[in-house]
Design a protein around this motif. Structure first.
Motif, PDB file in Angstrom:
ATOM      1  N   THR A  27       0.731  -1.188  -0.029  1.00 47.55           N
ATOM      2  CA  THR A  27      -0.105  -0.115   0.026  1.00 47.55           C
ATOM      3  C   THR A  27       1.027   1.286  -0.005  1.00 47.55           C
ATOM      4  O   THR A  27       2.104   1.123   0.247  1.00 47.55           O
ATOM      5  CB  THR A  27      -1.005   0.012   1.276  1.00 47.55           C
ATOM      6  OG1 THR A  27      -0.053   0.184   2.441  1.00 47.55           O
ATOM      7  CG2 THR A  27      -1.975  -1.055   1.329  1.00 47.55           C
ATOM      8  N   PRO A  28       0.235   2.433  -0.641  1.00 44.75           N
ATOM      9  CA  PRO A  28       1.080   3.617  -0.301  1.00 44.75           C
ATOM     10  C   PRO A  28       1.571   4.027   1.170  1.00 44.75           C
ATOM     11  O   PRO A  28       2.663   4.401   1.289  1.00 44.75           O
ATOM     12  CB  PRO A  28       0.014   4.788  -0.902  1.00 44.75           C
ATOM     13  CG  PRO A  28      -0.795   3.974  -1.763  1.00 44.75           C
ATOM     14  CD  PRO A  28      -0.932   2.585  -1.184  1.00 44.75           C
ATOM     15  N   GLU A  29       0.823   3.705   2.123  1.00 43.01           N
ATOM     16  CA  GLU A  29       1.133   3.770   3.400  1.00 43.01           C
ATOM     17  C   GLU A  29       2.406   2.998   3.916  1.00 43.01           C
ATOM     18  O   GLU A  29       3.267   3.458   4.596  1.00 43.01           O
ATOM     19  CB  GLU A  29      -0.051   3.495   4.299  1.00 43.01           C
ATOM     20  CG  GLU A  29      -1.429   4.362   4.114  1.00 43.01           C
ATOM     21  CD  GLU A  29      -1.954   4.271   2.851  1.00 43.01           C
ATOM     22  OE1 GLU A  29      -2.803   4.915   2.588  1.00 43.01           O
ATOM     23  OE2 GLU A  29      -1.981   3.062   2.397  1.00 43.01           O
ATOM     24  N   ARG A  30       2.302   1.973   3.518  1.00 40.67           N
ATOM     25  CA  ARG A  30       3.415   0.881   3.815  1.00 40.67           C
ATOM     26  C   ARG A  30       4.649   1.431   3.064  1.00 40.67           C
ATOM     27  O   ARG A  30       5.601   1.335   3.751  1.00 40.67           O
ATOM     28  CB  ARG A  30       3.153  -0.580   3.567  1.00 40.67           C
ATOM     29  CG  ARG A  30       4.215  -1.500   3.820  1.00 40.67           C
ATOM     30  CD  ARG A  30       4.773  -1.571   5.167  1.00 40.67           C
ATOM     31  NE  ARG A  30       5.616  -2.499   5.456  1.00 40.67           N
ATOM     32  CZ  ARG A  30       6.530  -2.763   6.344  1.00 40.67           C
ATOM     33  NH1 ARG A  30       6.567  -1.584   7.189  1.00 40.67           N
ATOM     34  NH2 ARG A  30       7.394  -3.537   6.612  1.00 40.67           N
ATOM     35  N   GLU A  31       4.293   1.696   1.991  1.00 38.02           N
ATOM     36  CA  GLU A  31       5.812   2.162   1.077  1.00 38.02           C
ATOM     37  C   GLU A  31       6.413   3.251   1.730  1.00 38.02           C
ATOM     38  O   GLU A  31       7.802   3.621   1.872  1.00 38.02           O
ATOM     39  CB  GLU A  31       5.389   2.606  -0.321  1.00 38.02           C
ATOM     40  CG  GLU A  31       6.538   2.853  -1.128  1.00 38.02           C
ATOM     41  CD  GLU A  31       6.194   3.265  -2.678  1.00 38.02           C
ATOM     42  OE1 GLU A  31       7.053   3.702  -3.330  1.00 38.02           O
ATOM     43  OE2 GLU A  31       4.938   3.713  -2.745  1.00 38.02           O
ATOM     44  N   ALA A  32       5.596   4.314   2.032  1.00 34.68           N
ATOM     45  CA  ALA A  32       6.110   5.493   2.749  1.00 34.68           C
ATOM     46  C   ALA A  32       6.460   5.254   4.149  1.00 34.68           C
ATOM     47  O   ALA A  32       7.853   5.735   4.307  1.00 34.68           O
ATOM     48  CB  ALA A  32       5.278   6.368   2.981  1.00 34.68           C
ATOM     49  N   GLU A  33       6.168   4.347   5.034  1.00 39.01           N
ATOM     50  CA  GLU A  33       6.776   3.968   6.032  1.00 39.01           C
ATOM     51  C   GLU A  33       8.191   3.076   5.907  1.00 39.01           C
ATOM     52  O   GLU A  33       9.046   3.492   6.705  1.00 39.01           O
ATOM     53  CB  GLU A  33       5.743   2.808   6.995  1.00 39.01           C
ATOM     54  CG  GLU A  33       6.335   2.466   8.310  1.00 39.01           C
ATOM     55  CD  GLU A  33       5.543   1.278   8.792  1.00 39.01           C
ATOM     56  OE1 GLU A  33       5.644   0.901  10.009  1.00 39.01           O
ATOM     57  OE2 GLU A  33       4.567   0.849   8.207  1.00 39.01           O
ATOM     58  N   VAL A  34       8.389   2.306   4.581  1.00 35.71           N
ATOM     59  CA  VAL A  34       9.399   1.952   4.695  1.00 35.71           C
ATOM     60  C   VAL A  34      10.704   2.740   4.334  1.00 35.71           C
ATOM     61  O   VAL A  34      11.870   2.876   4.606  1.00 35.71           O
ATOM     62  CB  VAL A  34       9.402   0.819   3.651  1.00 35.71           C
ATOM     63  CG1 VAL A  34      10.672   0.193   3.040  1.00 35.71           C
ATOM     64  CG2 VAL A  34       8.571  -0.515   4.138  1.00 35.71           C
TER      65      VAL A  34
END
Length: 323
Positions: A307-314
Motif C-alpha cells: 500500500t502507499p502507506e506501507r511504502e512511505a513507512e519503509v
C-alpha cells in the motif's frame, strides 16, 4: 478459419479471441460460464466443463475447427479430456503453457531445449506454486502424445498488458503515475522481462494460420530495472537492496516482477525468445505496454499488496537507517 478457444473470457484468452477476430477468423469459445464475459457479440459461446471429463464436452460433439487454442488447461484431467475429444475434430492444438515448466530456472538464458521439471501425476488437481509447473509439463506431454506434429506449445514469460487482473505488472505503471519517491528493488542492475499479451495473441494467430508446430518460449525485451524505471517515468527512484527488502518482509508479492539476478529463479527473467522471433513473433515496445496497461488499470480498481502507506513507512525507516 473456424477456431475453438478453450477459455477466452479472461486476460490472455480475451486477447487471443480479439486477435483471431481481427484477423478475420470465426471464433467459438468453450467456458463454464462463470467468468464475466465482455467478448464481442459475434463470438459463439459454448458451455462445458472439462473437469467432468468427456461428459462435460458434449457441446463440442459433431463439430470441427481448423484449430483449438487451449488457454484454460491447468490439470492433466482437463487437458486429457479435451485433447482426446478433439483429436479428430481440430487440425491443430495450440496449448498455452508457461515458462515455469523449466527444471533449471537459474540458467541464463532459458531455452526451449533446457530440462523440464518432473511431470506431475495425472491424479494431481491442486494448483499451487509447487505443482503449477509440473502440472503444465504433464499437460504438454498429453498434447504432444495426442497430436504430434499438429501440436504447438507456447511457453510465455510473465504476461503483461490491459485486462491483467493478476495485478503483477499493473502495479508498476500505477505506482509510477502517483509520482514522488518510489521504492524500487535492488540497485537497478537486475533484470525484468515480460511478454505483452497482445504479442502472445498475434503469435498464436500466426502459428494457426501458418501451421507452425513445435515449442516456443514467448518473452519480450529484457530490461535492467533502471531501464524499466525510465520506461515507467519514475523520476525519484529509491533503490533498496535485497537484505533490506528481507528486513522489511518485502518479496515478490509486494514488489511484483522482481527476481534478483543471481537468485535460484533468476533465469526466469532471461527467457530466450529467439526461436519464436525467427518464426514471426513481433514485440510491442516496453513504453507501449506500460502506457496501455495504465490506461486500462486506472479504472480497473486493482488492489496491491504494497500500500502507499506501507511504502512511505519503509522509505522513512530506510532514510533513518542510512543517516
Amino acid at each position: 478459419m473456424d477456431i475453438l478457444v478453450l477459455g477466452g473470457t479472461k486476460f490472455v484468452g480475451r486477447h487471443i479471441v480479439l486477435a483471431l477476430l481481427a484477423a478475420g477468423h470465426r471464433v467459438s469459445v468453450l467456458t463454464r460460464g462463470q467468468s464475466r464475459d465482455e467478448l464481442p457479440a459475434e463470438v459463439e459461446r459454448l458451455q462445458g466443463d472439462r473437469n467432468a471429463g468427456a461428459a462435460g464436452l458434449s457441446a463440442l460433439a459433431g463439430r470441427s475447427w481448423a484449430a483449438c487454442v487451449d488457454v484454460s488447461g491447468y490439470t492433466p484431467g482437463q487437458v486429457r479430456a479435451s485433447a482426446e475429444a478433439l483429436q479428430t475434430q481440430v487440425g491443430r492444438y495450440v496449448f498455452i503453457s508457461t515458462a515455469s515448466v523449466y527444471a533449471e530456472p537459474d540458467r541464463h538464458p532459458v531455452r526451449e531445449d533446457d530440462p523440464l521439471l518432473p511431470p506431475a501425476a495425472e491424479a494431481v488437481t491442486e494448483i499451487t506454486g509447487e505443482t503449477y509447473g509440473p502440472l503444465k509439463v504433464t499437460c504438454e506431454q498429453l498434447v504432444q502424445a495426442a497430436y504430434g506434429e499438429r501440436a504447438t506449445l507456447l511457453r510465455p514469460q510473465i504476461v503483461a498488458g490491459p485486462y491483467d487482473h493478476t495485478a503483477r505488472y499493473p502495479y508498476w505503471p500505477d505506482r509510477a503515475s502517483r509520482g514522488g519517491e518510489t521504492l524500487l528493488p535492488g540497485d537497478g542492475t537486475d533484470h525484468v522481462q515480460v511478454i505483452d499479451a497482445r504479442d502472445l495473441a498475434r503469435f498464436t494467430v500466426r502459428v494457426i494460420e501458418q501451421g507452425i508446430g513445435g515449442v516456443f518460449n514467448l518473452a519480450g525485451p529484457r530490461l535492467s530495472w533502471a531501464e524499466f524505471a525510465r520506461v515507467l517515468g519514475i523520476a525519484q527512484p529509491v533503490w533498496i537492496g535485497q537484505d533490506a527488502l528481507e528486513h522489511w518482509h518485502l518479496g515478490f508479492a509486494e514488489l511484483p516482477l522482481f527476481i534478483p539476478e543471481h537468485a535460484p529463479q533468476g533465469g526466469l527473467m532471461d527467457i530466450s525468445a529467439e526461436r519464436a522471433i525467427a518464426a514471426g513473433l513481433t514485440l510491442t515496445p516496453p513504453e507501449g505496454t506500460a502506457c496501455d496497461t495504465r490506461a486500462w488499470s486506472q479504472s480497473a480498481a486493482l488492489t496491491y499488496a504494497l500500500t502507499p502507506e506501507r511504502e512511505a513507512e519503509v522509505l522513512r525507516e530506510n532514510r533513518e537507517r542510512e543517516n
